[in-house]
Design a protein around this motif. Structure first.
Motif, PDB file in Angstrom:
ATOM      1  N   ALA A  93       0.824  -1.208   0.000  1.00  0.00           N
ATOM      2  CA  ALA A  93       0.000   0.000   0.000  1.00  0.00           C
ATOM      3  C   ALA A  93       0.859   1.260   0.000  1.00  0.00           C
ATOM      4  O   ALA A  93       0.513   2.251  -0.655  1.00  0.00           O
ATOM      5  CB  ALA A  93      -0.926  -0.010   1.225  1.00  0.00           C
ATOM      6  N   THR A  94       1.960   1.217   0.725  1.00  0.00           N
ATOM      7  CA  THR A  94       2.840   2.383   0.777  1.00  0.00           C
ATOM      8  C   THR A  94       3.453   2.659  -0.590  1.00  0.00           C
ATOM      9  O   THR A  94       3.486   3.803  -1.057  1.00  0.00           O
ATOM     10  CB  THR A  94       3.955   2.171   1.811  1.00  0.00           C
ATOM     11  OG1 THR A  94       3.358   1.978   3.098  1.00  0.00           O
ATOM     12  CG2 THR A  94       4.892   3.366   1.865  1.00  0.00           C
ATOM     13  N   TYR A  95       3.911   1.599  -1.248  1.00  0.00           N
ATOM     14  CA  TYR A  95       4.491   1.798  -2.580  1.00  0.00           C
ATOM     15  C   TYR A  95       3.435   2.308  -3.556  1.00  0.00           C
ATOM     16  O   TYR A  95       3.699   3.250  -4.326  1.00  0.00           O
ATOM     17  CB  TYR A  95       5.099   0.500  -3.101  1.00  0.00           C
ATOM     18  CG  TYR A  95       5.592   0.632  -4.524  1.00  0.00           C
ATOM     19  CD1 TYR A  95       6.768   1.324  -4.802  1.00  0.00           C
ATOM     20  CD2 TYR A  95       4.867   0.108  -5.583  1.00  0.00           C
ATOM     21  CE1 TYR A  95       7.209   1.487  -6.111  1.00  0.00           C
ATOM     22  CE2 TYR A  95       5.298   0.264  -6.899  1.00  0.00           C
ATOM     23  CZ  TYR A  95       6.470   0.952  -7.152  1.00  0.00           C
ATOM     24  OH  TYR A  95       6.891   1.120  -8.445  1.00  0.00           O
ATOM     25  N   GLU A  96       2.259   1.702  -3.530  1.00  0.00           N
ATOM     26  CA  GLU A  96       1.219   2.101  -4.481  1.00  0.00           C
ATOM     27  C   GLU A  96       0.740   3.523  -4.233  1.00  0.00           C
ATOM     28  O   GLU A  96       0.201   4.172  -5.135  1.00  0.00           O
ATOM     29  CB  GLU A  96       0.043   1.125  -4.411  1.00  0.00           C
ATOM     30  CG  GLU A  96       0.375  -0.297  -4.851  1.00  0.00           C
ATOM     31  CD  GLU A  96       0.883  -0.377  -6.287  1.00  0.00           C
ATOM     32  OE1 GLU A  96       0.532   0.515  -7.094  1.00  0.00           O
ATOM     33  OE2 GLU A  96       1.632  -1.317  -6.598  1.00  0.00           O
ATOM     34  N   SER A  97       0.911   4.024  -3.003  1.00  0.00           N
ATOM     35  CA  SER A  97       0.477   5.391  -2.693  1.00  0.00           C
ATOM     36  C   SER A  97       1.468   6.456  -3.163  1.00  0.00           C
ATOM     37  O   SER A  97       1.155   7.649  -3.147  1.00  0.00           O
ATOM     38  CB  SER A  97       0.248   5.545  -1.186  1.00  0.00           C
ATOM     39  OG  SER A  97       1.477   5.526  -0.474  1.00  0.00           O
ATOM     40  N   LEU A  98       2.659   6.029  -3.576  1.00  0.00           N
ATOM     41  CA  LEU A  98       3.650   7.001  -4.037  1.00  0.00           C
ATOM     42  C   LEU A  98       3.192   7.673  -5.328  1.00  0.00           C
ATOM     43  O   LEU A  98       2.589   7.032  -6.185  1.00  0.00           O
ATOM     44  CB  LEU A  98       4.990   6.302  -4.307  1.00  0.00           C
ATOM     45  CG  LEU A  98       5.738   5.667  -3.136  1.00  0.00           C
ATOM     46  CD1 LEU A  98       7.002   4.992  -3.639  1.00  0.00           C
ATOM     47  CD2 LEU A  98       6.057   6.694  -2.074  1.00  0.00           C
ATOM     48  N   PRO A  99       3.487   8.948  -5.490  1.00  0.00           N
ATOM     49  CA  PRO A  99       3.206   9.608  -6.771  1.00  0.00           C
ATOM     50  C   PRO A  99       3.968   8.903  -7.895  1.00  0.00           C
ATOM     51  O   PRO A  99       5.042   8.331  -7.674  1.00  0.00           O
ATOM     52  CB  PRO A  99       3.727  11.033  -6.556  1.00  0.00           C
ATOM     53  CG  PRO A  99       3.781  11.212  -5.072  1.00  0.00           C
ATOM     54  CD  PRO A  99       4.096   9.862  -4.506  1.00  0.00           C
ATOM     55  N   ALA A 100       3.431   8.964  -9.083  1.00  0.00           N
ATOM     56  CA  ALA A 100       4.061   8.295 -10.222  1.00  0.00           C
ATOM     57  C   ALA A 100       5.496   8.765 -10.434  1.00  0.00           C
ATOM     58  O   ALA A 100       6.379   7.961 -10.759  1.00  0.00           O
ATOM     59  CB  ALA A 100       3.235   8.525 -11.483  1.00  0.00           C
ATOM     60  N   ALA A 101       5.737  10.045 -10.218  1.00  0.00           N
ATOM     61  CA  ALA A 101       7.091  10.585 -10.406  1.00  0.00           C
ATOM     62  C   ALA A 101       8.069   9.988  -9.403  1.00  0.00           C
ATOM     63  O   ALA A 101       9.224   9.715  -9.735  1.00  0.00           O
ATOM     64  CB  ALA A 101       7.067  12.104 -10.283  1.00  0.00           C
ATOM     65  N   ALA A 102       7.616   9.766  -8.168  1.00  0.00           N
ATOM     66  CA  ALA A 102       8.480   9.172  -7.150  1.00  0.00           C
ATOM     67  C   ALA A 102       8.785   7.717  -7.478  1.00  0.00           C
ATOM     68  O   ALA A 102       9.912   7.239  -7.295  1.00  0.00           O
ATOM     69  CB  ALA A 102       7.836   9.286  -5.772  1.00  0.00           C
TER      70      ALA A 102
END
Length: 206
Positions: A93-102
């Protein structure tokens, strides 16, 4: 206690634990995010671990990285599933919540001391749990010496738990293959994953 108080408390727990910190640069000049699994206060956070992790990464870690490319060094040494492992679901969930640019700026994830169970789990379920963008960036480092090919020793503070585990692996190399383990409760526990699709957490990936 108000929601704001709870949020502040969880942030303080993570900050004081030093489970997630920035540690210099790798050999290509990219920022290094060090995550020490043993330091993560999962038991103290309880059911708030996933939300706390997402908030801390988005509110503290990403602003500190800024627009730089970065790598993650995840130190799994001596992680205890009941004390300091937030669960695969929280990580996902933490990874998927990252902005696409990050996500794009994240260049590699170095998984230090993964152990047999972790390797088997990610080999079996990794492509289903994580997007290909993350799965393809995962690099296993069975010994600290392999990490130094990517990160300079002088740029990275090795936690004591990693030093001790690395020394033990040198003395007992069969631990790499699951024939020996420091914690017998974690041996061959491949079926110990939660939820109907085994996505929420892996109880033991040491």
């Amino acid at each position: 206690m108000t929601m704001a108080d709870l949020t502040q408390e969880t942030e303080l727990l993570l900050e004081r634990s030093r489970a997630i910190t920035l540690h210099g640069r790798d050999k290509r000049g990219r920022a290094v995010v060090r995550i020490v699994g043993k330091y993560f206060p999962a038991r103290a956070l309880g059911g708030r671990a996933e939300e706390a992790l997402r908030r801390y990464v988005s509110g503290r870690v990403l602003p500190e990285i800024g627009e730089r490319e970065f790598v993650v060094v995840y130190v799994h040494s001596l992680v205890d599933r009941g004390e300091n492992f937030p669960g695969v679901g929280a990580i996902r969930a933490t990874y998927e919540s990252l902005p696409a640019a990050a996500k794009e700026r994240l260049r590699a994830v170095y998984f230090v001391h993964p152990g047999l169970q972790a390797r088997l789990f990610f080999a079996t379920f990794g492509r289903f749990l994580f997007s290909s963008g993350l799965y393809e960036k995962l690099r296993y480092m069975s010994r600290l010496e392999y990490l130094w090919e990517h990160v300079s020793k002088g740029e990275f503070e090795v936690p004591e738990c990693a030093r001790r585990h690395d020394d033990e692996l040198e003395r007992r190399p069969l631990m790499d293959y699951g024939i020996e383990a420091t914690d017998r409760r974690c041996m061959f526990d491949a079926a110990s994953m939660d939820t109907s699709t085994s996505l929420h957490s892996l109880r033991c990936i040491s």
